[in-house]
Design a protein around this motif. Structure first.
Motif, mmCIF file in Angstrom:
data_model
loop_
_atom_site.group_PDB
_atom_site.id
_atom_site.type_symbol
_atom_site.label_atom_id
_atom_site.label_comp_id
_atom_site.label_asym_id
_atom_site.label_seq_id
_atom_site.Cartn_x
_atom_site.Cartn_y
_atom_site.Cartn_z
ATOM 1 N N PRO A 201 45.368 37.099 36.365
ATOM 2 C CA PRO A 201 44.555 38.312 36.440
ATOM 3 C C PRO A 201 45.398 39.564 36.247
ATOM 4 C CG PRO A 201 45.053 37.546 38.637
ATOM 5 C CD PRO A 201 45.642 36.529 37.685
ATOM 6 N N ARG A 202 44.742 40.640 35.805
ATOM 7 C CA ARG A 202 45.426 41.927 35.685
ATOM 8 C C ARG A 202 45.729 42.477 37.070
ATOM 9 N NH1 ARG A 202 41.495 42.886 31.497
ATOM 10 N NH2 ARG A 202 42.476 42.795 29.449
ATOM 11 N N LYS A 203 44.809 42.246 38.015
ATOM 12 C CA LYS A 203 44.998 42.714 39.382
ATOM 13 C C LYS A 203 45.123 41.510 40.312
ATOM 14 C CE LYS A 203 42.314 46.992 38.934
ATOM 15 N NZ LYS A 203 41.178 47.774 39.495
ATOM 16 N N ARG A 204 46.117 41.542 41.190
ATOM 17 C CA ARG A 204 46.343 40.425 42.093
ATOM 18 C C ARG A 204 45.193 40.247 43.077
ATOM 19 N NH1 ARG A 204 51.241 38.250 42.628
ATOM 20 N NH2 ARG A 204 51.183 38.116 44.891
ATOM 21 N N THR A 205 44.416 41.297 43.304
ATOM 22 C CA THR A 205 43.288 41.204 44.233
ATOM 23 C C THR A 205 42.012 40.684 43.565
ATOM 24 O OG1 THR A 205 42.764 43.508 43.773
ATOM 25 C CG2 THR A 205 44.148 43.052 45.702
ATOM 26 N N ALA A 206 42.037 40.524 42.249
ATOM 27 C CA ALA A 206 40.818 40.133 41.537
ATOM 28 C C ALA A 206 40.432 38.696 41.839
ATOM 29 C CB ALA A 206 41.035 40.303 40.037
ATOM 30 N N ILE A 207 39.125 38.466 42.020
ATOM 31 C CA ILE A 207 38.563 37.118 42.168
ATOM 32 C C ILE A 207 37.440 37.009 41.143
ATOM 33 C CG2 ILE A 207 37.579 35.386 43.696
ATOM 34 C CD1 ILE A 207 38.567 37.002 46.067
ATOM 35 N N PRO A 208 37.774 36.637 39.930
ATOM 36 C CA PRO A 208 36.745 36.570 38.882
ATOM 37 C C PRO A 208 35.633 35.593 39.243
ATOM 38 C CG PRO A 208 38.941 36.440 37.942
ATOM 39 C CD PRO A 208 39.101 36.297 39.422
ATOM 40 N N GLN A 209 34.404 35.969 38.912
ATOM 41 C CA GLN A 209 33.258 35.098 39.172
ATOM 42 C C GLN A 209 32.553 34.668 37.895
ATOM 43 O OE1 GLN A 209 30.652 36.262 42.478
ATOM 44 N NE2 GLN A 209 32.077 37.901 42.961
ATOM 45 N N GLY A 210 32.883 35.299 36.799
ATOM 46 C CA GLY A 210 32.226 34.957 35.552
ATOM 47 C C GLY A 210 32.967 33.873 34.799
ATOM 48 N N ARG A 211 32.201 33.015 34.127
ATOM 49 C CA ARG A 211 32.808 31.928 33.360
ATOM 50 C C ARG A 211 33.773 32.478 32.312
ATOM 51 N NH1 ARG A 211 27.365 30.858 33.195
ATOM 52 N NH2 ARG A 211 27.266 31.394 30.998
#
Length: 126
Positions: free
Chosen positions: A100-110
């Motif tokens: 991820p670009r951001k360490r805090t990101a939690i992507p939810q989209g496929r």
């Protein structure tokens, strides 16, 4: 080359538990956001849970309180502990990874994930 390999699926009865594993190679977990998705017959693939590179988690409402995601950095493996399984949990479960670009990101989209495993079947009988 990044590779994700799931295991642990099977046929269980309603109320039972299963633990899925996703072994990761070519990418270290502290550098990745990881997600579990599932796809039931005739339905689109849906987000189940994600964990970011610093351990933050996000669960779909349908699995909150029943499913738990965890990581073992030494084994470079992500787990999905599934308790109190229901017939509607029946699906092919796949793990996914992205840097991820951001360490805090939690992507939810496929479409937000770059790497996918082949999936493991979970069938819950009533």
């Amino acid at each position: 080359q990044v590779r994700l390999v799931e295991s642990g699926g099977g046929l269980v009865q309603a109320g039972d538990s299963l633990r899925l594993s996703c072994a990761v190679s070519g990418l270290t977990l502290p550098d990745a956001a990881m997600g579990w998705f599932r796809q039931a017959p005739g339905k689109t693939r849906e987000f189940v849970v994600g964990i970011n590179s610093i351990g933050g988690m996000n669960y779909a409402d349908s699995v909150k309180g029943r499913f738990t995601i965890s990581r073992d950095h030494a084994k470079n493996t992500v787990f999905l502990e599934m308790n109190t399984l229901k017939p509607e949990d029946t699906a092919v479960y796949s793990c996914a990874a992205v840097r991820p670009r951001k360490r805090t990101a939690i992507p939810q989209g496929r479409n937000e994930y770059d790497y996918w495993g082949q999936g493991t079947q979970v069938t819950v009988s009533s």
